[in-house]
Design an enzyme around this catalytic site. Structure first.
Site, short mmCIF file in Angstrom:
data_model
loop_
_atom_site.label_atom_id
_atom_site.label_comp_id
_atom_site.label_asym_id
_atom_site.label_seq_id
_atom_site.Cartn_x
_atom_site.Cartn_y
_atom_site.Cartn_z
N CYS A 371 -14.08 37.51 12.15
CA CYS A 371 -15.12 38.54 12.12
C CYS A 371 -15.85 38.66 13.45
CB CYS A 371 -16.11 38.23 11.00
SG CYS A 371 -15.41 38.49 9.36
N LYS A 374 -14.98 41.77 15.64
CA LYS A 374 -15.28 43.15 15.28
C LYS A 374 -15.91 43.89 16.45
CE LYS A 374 -15.80 42.64 10.30
NZ LYS A 374 -16.70 42.83 9.13
N ALA A 401 -19.53 59.91 5.21
CA ALA A 401 -20.45 59.10 4.42
C ALA A 401 -20.73 57.74 5.04
CB ALA A 401 -19.88 58.92 3.01
N ASP A 403 -19.48 54.95 4.39
CA ASP A 403 -19.62 53.97 3.32
C ASP A 403 -18.64 52.82 3.53
OD1 ASP A 403 -20.51 52.92 0.83
OD2 ASP A 403 -20.93 54.99 0.20
N ASP A 404 -18.61 51.86 2.54
CA ASP A 404 -17.77 50.68 2.68
C ASP A 404 -16.29 51.01 2.52
OD1 ASP A 404 -19.89 48.92 3.12
OD2 ASP A 404 -20.29 48.78 0.97
N ASP A 444 6.66 57.49 6.49
CA ASP A 444 7.06 56.74 5.29
C ASP A 444 6.79 57.53 4.02
OD1 ASP A 444 8.02 54.51 6.64
OD2 ASP A 444 6.07 53.54 6.70
N SER A 496 -11.82 48.49 12.90
CA SER A 496 -11.46 48.22 14.30
C SER A 496 -11.88 46.81 14.67
CB SER A 496 -12.12 49.24 15.23
OG SER A 496 -13.52 49.27 15.02
#
Length: 722
Positions: A371, A374, A401, A403-404, A444, A496
């Protein structure tokens, strides 16, 4: 070619080819071929481990140290070196006149002049006015006179606003040129200005009218508009004012050389290529010294230089230290000097390919993992701020948004299809890499007969300084977004991180009707095996990364990679084909073997039927290979059985060459073949039959030499040998 430690070099130019200034007049009128005076700057950058961006600079922000480009936004710099040349003086006022062509840029001018000369020869007449009687304009006038039909059908007129031709030349050289112009039948108007061009006539400021089917604008130079618009210190003609160290007088981190610069201490220095060439080593050394914090070198222009001016007929005029002469020996000397200069930067050519292994350009960097890797959230917010609007339905919560996670509305009927794909950059161009990565991931879904609904990005950027990191991320996302927008696929979000090397990938979700799903299974004996794109991206990109690939081969490969598989998949699916897969990292042989094993059949492939990208087979013959070739050769050793081909046949290498954004391979039943062929023809898409499904051992691929005959009705068969 001598990389500076811990330094990233980026070269920005509108074209991957640059024409050497000394050969521009000869190139404009066909004395040189289009490649004779060209330097492949993209290949040079690759060999030097530098990034090349084919783009146009629109502004420089010296306060933020940012270069603003037309396509990829902001590119940060610590040091900036400008050698952008110039444009003909006053070209903006006449650019839109239909019969006027500017002598620069040569990439635009040369085709227009060549087309005019072809027409002039066919009709036996061609009248040209060349505006500007400096050395460049005079060379163009002489060359055109030689290329045009004989008098009276062909005629060249030279117009000069100043009091004499060759204003920067010596008196003796000027008198020689004036005599040669008369001898060659080139009409000259000095002290006269061009005022207008219409209906095949040029009008001068004294009322004189001159018949003209083409006007070549070869006036004195002026700076490109973005230099002044950037707030750089410029003179009255828009040239960057530089000191003796070749630095902009108001921005010491900006260097400028060649035609775009004017030295404060030598304002009358001629704009001759010899000065630009000799400034090169000085600015290169000063860039290194600036990075190391050392004192800079001074550039001192020479007081005398050899001037050679082609007269277009295998002869040239010479001027040196007050002497002037004309004859074939001087043309041979000029041609030798120019060609020797070009050979130092020899562009890759098919006739002079070098053998060699794949050389991948890498930039190892140390970075934290987990982490802690990041990306800075503020930077991420800035990059995503321009990506919140996009096409697509059924996306209640997406980028806007913040959001998560993204929220999608499931399809009313049919099934969902998921896939994920990622890879490191194949070239040092994040904009192109982002675009192709998105297309590669979408492929794909298309190969399954599905329709993509949304994509999520995963991007890793190298742990460099924040500005470069942000620029790379923005370019990759911009390229990806452009591809997704073309195909009406919304970018729903992503993640990212900082990585040792760049990485980009996409998770794609889509929908597919149960009755229209294409899979790797279902091939039957007698089916035609077809391919929708030529092969060879792996080997071409390997040579391109090493700077050893002819530019036309690289361009053809990039064009192929930028083509989506959506229409090809739809043509197959709508015709009723249900056995299909895309060709990617395992090469055609690897993915075809998967399809055959899933169908419990084998295949017979004809080597001559395999479509290849331009240059791919030639590179394979010269032992170029993708870095994955050895591993693929080992894994496919049992699956691929050459019947009458030697083991080193380049077509076997083509079979296992890993493809980036490759095409589709499908098994087409005989009854569906006419409809499939019709749909591809209507869509103007390539479709190549390469073999047939046979009752061989499951997953076995027999490879024979020769091609296939398709009679359109009874099927494919090997032609009779004579």
């Amino acid at each position: 070619m001598r990389p500076e430690p811990n330094t990233r070099v980026t070269l920005i130019s509108p074209s991957p080819r640059a024409v050497y200034s000394g050969m521009v007049p000869g190139t404009l009128v066909g004395l040189y071929g289009p490649d004779d005076g060209a330097i492949d700057v993209a290949a040079l950058a690759a060999r030097a481990g530098a990034s090349f961006y084919s783009d146009t600079v629109v502004r420089v922000n010296t306060e933020r140290r940012i270069v603003e480009t037309a396509s990829r936004g902001e590119i940060p710099y610590d040091l900036l070196s400008l050698d952008v040349g110039s444009r003909p003086l006053g070209i903006e006022a006449v650019r839109d006149l239909p019969d006027v062509v500017g002598a620069k840029p040569v990439e635009e001018a040369a085709p227009r002049i060549a087309a005019f000369l072809d027409q002039a020869r066919s009709r036996g007449t061609g009248r040209v006015v060349v505006v500007g009687a400096g050395s460049g304009g005079i060379e163009v006038a002489f060359a055109l006179r030689k290329q045009l039909p004989a008098t009276p059908g062909g005629h060249v007129t030279l117009v000069e606003a100043g009091p004499a031709v060759l204003p920067a030349g010596s008196d003796r050289m000027r008198r020689l040129v004036e005599r040669l112009l008369r001898d060659y039948g080139i009409e000259t108007h000095v002290g006269r200005r061009f005022t207008s061009s219409e209906a095949g006539t040029v009008r001068l400021d004294d009322g004189t009218t001159i018949p003209a089917e083409l006007v070549v604008w070869a006036t004195g130079a002026e700076g490109l508009p973005f230099l002044t618009a950037s707030g750089l210190a410029t003179d009255e003609r828009g040239f960057v004012r530089v000191d003796d160290h070749l630095r902009c007088v108001t921005a010491p981190e900006v260097f400028a050389v060649g035609d775009c610069a004017r030295m404060e201490s030598h304002p009358a220095m001629p704009r001759a290529g010899v000065f630009a060439v000799r400034q090169g080593p000085i600015v290169e050394e000063n860039l290194r010294r600036s990075l190391r914090g050392r004192s800079l070198l001074r550039y001192r222009p020479q007081s005398e230089f050899l001037s050679l001016l082609s007269t277009g007929d295998g002869r040239a005029a010479m001027s040196y230290r007050g002497l002037a002469a004309h004859g074939p020996a001087w043309w041979r000397l000029k041609d030798w000097i120019d060609r020797r200069f070009i050979e130092k930067y020899a562009p890759p050519k098919a006739s002079t390919l070098r053998r060699g292994p794949d050389v991948a350009a890498t930039m190892p960097m140390e970075a934290c993992g987990g982490c802690a890797a990041k990306v800075d959230p503020d930077m991420l917010a800035r990059v995503l701020s321009g990506l919140t609007d996009g096409p697509g339905m059924g996306l209640p919560i997406g980028l806007a948004a913040a959001d998560d996670a993204a929220v999608l509305t499931p399809p009313k009927e049919g099934n969902l299809v998921f896939t994920v794909d990622a890879f490191p950059p194949f070239l040092a161009d994040p904009l192109l890499v982002g675009e192709v990565a998105a297309l590669n991931a979408l492929s794909d879904v298309y190969a399954m007969g599905g329709t993509p609904t949304a994509a999520l990005a995963l991007v890793g950027v190298s742990a460099r300084d924040g500005a470069s990191r942000e620029a790379d991320l923005r370019q990759m996302m911009s390229g990806a977004r452009a591809a997704l927008d073309r195909l009406d696929v919304p970018l729903a979000g992503g993640h990212s991180i900082e990585t040792d090397a760049p990485l980009i990938g996409f998770a794609v979700i889509g929908s597919v009707h149960p009755d229209a799903t294409m899979t790797k299974g279902g091939a039957s004996v007698g089916d035609r095996i077809v391919l929708t794109k030529p092969l060879g991206t792996g080997v071409v990109l390997a040579a391109t990364r090493a700077g050893e690939c002819p530019p036309e081969w690289t361009e053809a490969t990039i064009t192929s990679m930028r083509e989506a598989n959506d229409v090809a998949a739809r043509c197959l699916n709508d015709a009723g084909v249900r056995c299909c897969t895309d060709v990617s990292g395992f090469g055609l042989a690897g993915h075809l073997a998967e399809m055959l094993r899933a169908s419990d059949v084998g295949a017979e492939i004809y080597a001559d039927a395999l479509p290849a990208l331009p240059g791919a087979l030639e590179l394979l013959r010269h032992e170029w290979r993708s870095s994955a070739d050895e591993a693929l050769a080992d894994s496919l050793r049992q699956a691929v059985a050459p019947i009458d081909l030697p083991g080193d046949d380049p077509r076997l290498g083509l079979l296992r060459d890993p493809q980036t954004s490759g095409g589709l391979v499908a098994a087409v039943p005989q009854r569906l073949w006419p409809e499939v062929r019709r749909r591809f023809a209507d869509a103007s898409l390539e479709l190549v039959p390469i073999g047939t499904v046979v009752s061989e051992a499951s997953g076995q691929i027999r490879v024979r030499s020769g091609g296939l005959v398709d009679d359109g009705a009874s099927g494919l068969h090997q032609p009779h040998e004579s």
